[in-house]
Scaffold this motif. Sequence first.
Motif, PDB file in Angstrom:
ATOM      1  N   PHE A 195      -9.813   8.379  -9.835  1.00  0.00           N
ATOM      2  CA  PHE A 195      -9.010   7.569 -10.744  1.00  0.00           C
ATOM      3  C   PHE A 195      -7.532   7.955 -10.619  1.00  0.00           C
ATOM      4  O   PHE A 195      -6.645   7.091 -10.546  1.00  0.00           O
ATOM      5  CB  PHE A 195      -9.492   7.761 -12.171  1.00  0.00           C
ATOM      6  N   LEU A 196      -7.261   9.261 -10.588  1.00  0.00           N
ATOM      7  CA  LEU A 196      -5.883   9.732 -10.489  1.00  0.00           C
ATOM      8  C   LEU A 196      -5.275   9.371  -9.136  1.00  0.00           C
ATOM      9  O   LEU A 196      -4.119   8.915  -9.059  1.00  0.00           O
ATOM     10  CB  LEU A 196      -5.840  11.250 -10.699  1.00  0.00           C
ATOM     11  N   ILE A 197      -6.048   9.553  -8.072  1.00  0.00           N
ATOM     12  CA  ILE A 197      -5.554   9.207  -6.745  1.00  0.00           C
ATOM     13  C   ILE A 197      -5.324   7.707  -6.632  1.00  0.00           C
ATOM     14  O   ILE A 197      -4.384   7.251  -5.964  1.00  0.00           O
ATOM     15  CB  ILE A 197      -6.531   9.701  -5.662  1.00  0.00           C
ATOM     16  N   ASN A 198      -6.150   6.920  -7.301  1.00  0.00           N
ATOM     17  CA  ASN A 198      -5.965   5.472  -7.292  1.00  0.00           C
ATOM     18  C   ASN A 198      -4.609   5.089  -7.877  1.00  0.00           C
ATOM     19  O   ASN A 198      -3.918   4.205  -7.354  1.00  0.00           O
ATOM     20  CB  ASN A 198      -7.081   4.795  -8.085  1.00  0.00           C
ATOM     21  N   LEU A 199      -4.220   5.767  -8.973  1.00  0.00           N
ATOM     22  CA  LEU A 199      -2.905   5.496  -9.554  1.00  0.00           C
ATOM     23  C   LEU A 199      -1.797   5.852  -8.577  1.00  0.00           C
ATOM     24  O   LEU A 199      -0.823   5.106  -8.419  1.00  0.00           O
ATOM     25  CB  LEU A 199      -2.728   6.295 -10.848  1.00  0.00           C
ATOM     26  N   ILE A 200      -1.942   7.002  -7.903  1.00  0.00           N
ATOM     27  CA  ILE A 200      -0.927   7.433  -6.938  1.00  0.00           C
ATOM     28  C   ILE A 200      -0.832   6.444  -5.786  1.00  0.00           C
ATOM     29  O   ILE A 200       0.268   6.046  -5.362  1.00  0.00           O
ATOM     30  CB  ILE A 200      -1.254   8.845  -6.415  1.00  0.00           C
ATOM     31  N   VAL A 201      -1.981   6.016  -5.276  1.00  0.00           N
ATOM     32  CA  VAL A 201      -2.003   5.052  -4.164  1.00  0.00           C
ATOM     33  C   VAL A 201      -1.381   3.730  -4.590  1.00  0.00           C
ATOM     34  O   VAL A 201      -0.516   3.171  -3.893  1.00  0.00           O
ATOM     35  CB  VAL A 201      -3.454   4.831  -3.680  1.00  0.00           C
ATOM     36  N   PHE A 202      -1.803   3.215  -5.741  1.00  0.00           N
ATOM     37  CA  PHE A 202      -1.325   1.914  -6.200  1.00  0.00           C
ATOM     38  C   PHE A 202       0.185   1.922  -6.400  1.00  0.00           C
ATOM     39  O   PHE A 202       0.894   1.041  -5.895  1.00  0.00           O
ATOM     40  CB  PHE A 202      -2.025   1.537  -7.504  1.00  0.00           C
ATOM     41  N   TYR A 203       0.679   2.937  -7.145  1.00  0.00           N
ATOM     42  CA  TYR A 203       2.112   2.968  -7.429  1.00  0.00           C
ATOM     43  C   TYR A 203       2.934   3.295  -6.180  1.00  0.00           C
ATOM     44  O   TYR A 203       4.066   2.818  -6.051  1.00  0.00           O
ATOM     45  CB  TYR A 203       2.409   3.970  -8.539  1.00  0.00           C
ATOM     46  N   SER A 204       2.397   4.066  -5.263  1.00  0.00           N
ATOM     47  CA  SER A 204       3.113   4.363  -4.019  1.00  0.00           C
ATOM     48  C   SER A 204       3.301   3.086  -3.201  1.00  0.00           C
ATOM     49  O   SER A 204       4.390   2.814  -2.677  1.00  0.00           O
ATOM     50  CB  SER A 204       2.345   5.404  -3.192  1.00  0.00           C
ATOM     51  N   LEU A 209       6.861  -1.332  -1.553  1.00  0.00           N
ATOM     52  CA  LEU A 209       7.151  -2.753  -1.378  1.00  0.00           C
ATOM     53  C   LEU A 209       8.362  -3.177  -2.203  1.00  0.00           C
ATOM     54  O   LEU A 209       9.185  -3.976  -1.754  1.00  0.00           O
ATOM     55  CB  LEU A 209       5.934  -3.591  -1.777  1.00  0.00           C
ATOM     56  N   ARG A 210       8.478  -2.617  -3.410  1.00  0.00           N
ATOM     57  CA  ARG A 210       9.615  -2.967  -4.270  1.00  0.00           C
ATOM     58  C   ARG A 210      10.935  -2.548  -3.632  1.00  0.00           C
ATOM     59  O   ARG A 210      11.941  -3.273  -3.719  1.00  0.00           O
ATOM     60  CB  ARG A 210       9.431  -2.287  -5.623  1.00  0.00           C
ATOM     61  N   LEU A 211      10.950  -1.393  -2.982  1.00  0.00           N
ATOM     62  CA  LEU A 211      12.183  -0.867  -2.410  1.00  0.00           C
ATOM     63  C   LEU A 211      12.494  -1.447  -1.032  1.00  0.00           C
ATOM     64  O   LEU A 211      13.629  -1.306  -0.548  1.00  0.00           O
ATOM     65  CB  LEU A 211      12.101   0.662  -2.313  1.00  0.00           C
ATOM     66  N   GLU A 221       5.441 -11.308  -7.807  1.00  0.00           N
ATOM     67  CA  GLU A 221       5.177 -11.716  -6.422  1.00  0.00           C
ATOM     68  C   GLU A 221       4.723 -10.526  -5.585  1.00  0.00           C
ATOM     69  O   GLU A 221       3.871 -10.664  -4.696  1.00  0.00           O
ATOM     70  CB  GLU A 221       6.432 -12.349  -5.813  1.00  0.00           C
ATOM     71  N   ILE A 222       5.281  -9.355  -5.881  1.00  0.00           N
ATOM     72  CA  ILE A 222       4.847  -8.150  -5.172  1.00  0.00           C
ATOM     73  C   ILE A 222       3.377  -7.875  -5.466  1.00  0.00           C
ATOM     74  O   ILE A 222       2.595  -7.529  -4.584  1.00  0.00           O
ATOM     75  CB  ILE A 222       5.721  -6.945  -5.580  1.00  0.00           C
ATOM     76  N   GLY A 223       2.986  -8.052  -6.719  1.00  0.00           N
ATOM     77  CA  GLY A 223       1.592  -7.818  -7.104  1.00  0.00           C
ATOM     78  C   GLY A 223       0.611  -8.781  -6.479  1.00  0.00           C
ATOM     79  O   GLY A 223      -0.601  -8.539  -6.495  1.00  0.00           O
ATOM     80  N   ARG A 224       1.124  -9.871  -5.914  1.00  0.00           N
ATOM     81  CA  ARG A 224       0.260 -10.858  -5.273  1.00  0.00           C
ATOM     82  C   ARG A 224       0.266 -10.750  -3.754  1.00  0.00           C
ATOM     83  O   ARG A 224      -0.311 -11.595  -3.073  1.00  0.00           O
ATOM     84  CB  ARG A 224       0.711 -12.266  -5.678  1.00  0.00           C
ATOM     85  N   MET A 225       0.915  -9.720  -3.231  1.00  0.00           N
ATOM     86  CA  MET A 225       0.957  -9.546  -1.783  1.00  0.00           C
ATOM     87  C   MET A 225      -0.433  -9.187  -1.245  1.00  0.00           C
ATOM     88  O   MET A 225      -1.279  -8.675  -1.984  1.00  0.00           O
ATOM     89  CB  MET A 225       1.977  -8.469  -1.419  1.00  0.00           C
ATOM     90  N   PRO A 226      -0.666  -9.450   0.062  1.00  0.00           N
ATOM     91  CA  PRO A 226      -2.007  -9.254   0.642  1.00  0.00           C
ATOM     92  C   PRO A 226      -2.604  -7.867   0.399  1.00  0.00           C
ATOM     93  O   PRO A 226      -3.818  -7.748   0.227  1.00  0.00           O
ATOM     94  CB  PRO A 226      -1.769  -9.516   2.138  1.00  0.00           C
ATOM     95  N   ILE A 238     -14.010  -6.331  -3.480  1.00  0.00           N
ATOM     96  CA  ILE A 238     -13.508  -4.964  -3.598  1.00  0.00           C
ATOM     97  C   ILE A 238     -12.018  -4.958  -3.273  1.00  0.00           C
ATOM     98  O   ILE A 238     -11.620  -5.321  -2.165  1.00  0.00           O
ATOM     99  CB  ILE A 238     -14.249  -4.007  -2.636  1.00  0.00           C
ATOM    100  N   PRO A 239     -11.181  -4.554  -4.227  1.00  0.00           N
ATOM    101  CA  PRO A 239      -9.733  -4.498  -3.961  1.00  0.00           C
ATOM    102  C   PRO A 239      -9.422  -3.561  -2.795  1.00  0.00           C
ATOM    103  O   PRO A 239     -10.047  -2.501  -2.651  1.00  0.00           O
ATOM    104  CB  PRO A 239      -9.152  -3.966  -5.282  1.00  0.00           C
ATOM    105  N   TYR A 240      -8.470  -3.949  -1.978  1.00  0.00           N
ATOM    106  CA  TYR A 240      -8.084  -3.109  -0.849  1.00  0.00           C
ATOM    107  C   TYR A 240      -7.583  -1.741  -1.322  1.00  0.00           C
ATOM    108  O   TYR A 240      -7.798  -0.722  -0.651  1.00  0.00           O
ATOM    109  CB  TYR A 240      -6.996  -3.801  -0.025  1.00  0.00           C
ATOM    110  N   THR A 241      -6.910  -1.717  -2.477  1.00  0.00           N
ATOM    111  CA  THR A 241      -6.397  -0.436  -2.978  1.00  0.00           C
ATOM    112  C   THR A 241      -7.536   0.519  -3.328  1.00  0.00           C
ATOM    113  O   THR A 241      -7.385   1.737  -3.203  1.00  0.00           O
ATOM    114  CB  THR A 241      -5.517  -0.663  -4.221  1.00  0.00           C
ATOM    115  N   ILE A 242      -8.684  -0.026  -3.757  1.00  0.00           N
ATOM    116  CA  ILE A 242      -9.835   0.829  -4.064  1.00  0.00           C
ATOM    117  C   ILE A 242     -10.426   1.401  -2.777  1.00  0.00           C
ATOM    118  O   ILE A 242     -10.826   2.576  -2.731  1.00  0.00           O
ATOM    119  CB  ILE A 242     -10.911   0.032  -4.835  1.00  0.00           C
ATOM    120  N   ILE A 243     -10.458   0.585  -1.726  1.00  0.00           N
ATOM    121  CA  ILE A 243     -10.956   1.070  -0.432  1.00  0.00           C
ATOM    122  C   ILE A 243     -10.056   2.192   0.080  1.00  0.00           C
ATOM    123  O   ILE A 243     -10.535   3.243   0.534  1.00  0.00           O
ATOM    124  CB  ILE A 243     -11.015  -0.086   0.581  1.00  0.00           C
ATOM    125  N   ILE A 244      -8.743   1.957   0.009  1.00  0.00           N
ATOM    126  CA  ILE A 244      -7.795   2.993   0.441  1.00  0.00           C
ATOM    127  C   ILE A 244      -7.966   4.251  -0.407  1.00  0.00           C
ATOM    128  O   ILE A 244      -7.961   5.379   0.116  1.00  0.00           O
ATOM    129  CB  ILE A 244      -6.349   2.469   0.330  1.00  0.00           C
TER     130      ILE A 244
END
Length: 267
Positions: A195-204, A209-211, A221-226, A238-244
């Motif tokens: 769960f903690l790593i998921n937050l780190i991956v998602f926000y990273s 992308l934001r920067l 629009e960033i949240g809707r990127m592939p 399955i969300p790609y971020t969960i796989i990562i």
Amino acid sequence: MEPADEIIKLSDPGEKDRAVHNRGDRGIVWVSNAAAWLFPILMVAICAQVVLRSSGFNQAWLDDLQWWLYGAAVLVGIGYAVTTTSHVRVDILFDNYSEQKKTKIEIFGLVWLFLPFIILCWDVTVHYAISSVIADEGSDSPNGLHNLWFLKVVMNVSFAFIGIAIWAAYVRFLDKLTEPLLWKQLLWAFPSTMFLINLIVFYSIWWFLRLTTPADVTDREIGRMPIFGEWEVGVEEIPYTIIITTVVTLLVIAGAWLMDRRKEARF
């Protein structure tokens, strides 16, 4: 339980089992003992407001102060209760279990149920706090306490405090079953770790992308990127971020295992 231990438990639960506390436990107890002084201040604020209101001198800022003090003290108290096992429990069956079974139940409750919930609370309230800071949020009353954002920041920090208390207690219980090497800590607490790593991956990913995208691209629009899309497996998505996150979590645990093996080899 010995009479002396029972007296300690009632007068200062933080001193009970001090010999087996780790540094995290002692840090939680120290901060909690300092925060406990908020309650006498809260009592003074409540009594003062009652007297002033009955005299026709209502002070809105005292009402706000009561909520501020109570909210901060209670959240810190949750961490203290975790460390001292002084929270409300229903131990009808638990009391009759063996010590090993009790320890396993404590570990399961702490890092499979409680800590993921606290991580979620932190994630939700960090946006809550940031938006309050940006808006310079204040009291609804002209005579109230302004800078309300400070309380919301404290709320978010308090969830991090509770998370530290849970992890420190978890490591203490894990030590009763096995040597709490880092890889074992991460593995036994797999839901919390992931769960903690998921937050780190998602926000990273999101901030990268934001920067690196043009300023005219909105946050939505960033949240809707592939990369934030989903992989369809039959009827499942399955969300790609969960796989990562799953891959990164396994790599982190494997890396911790290698580090611990090298440390053992040195000695």
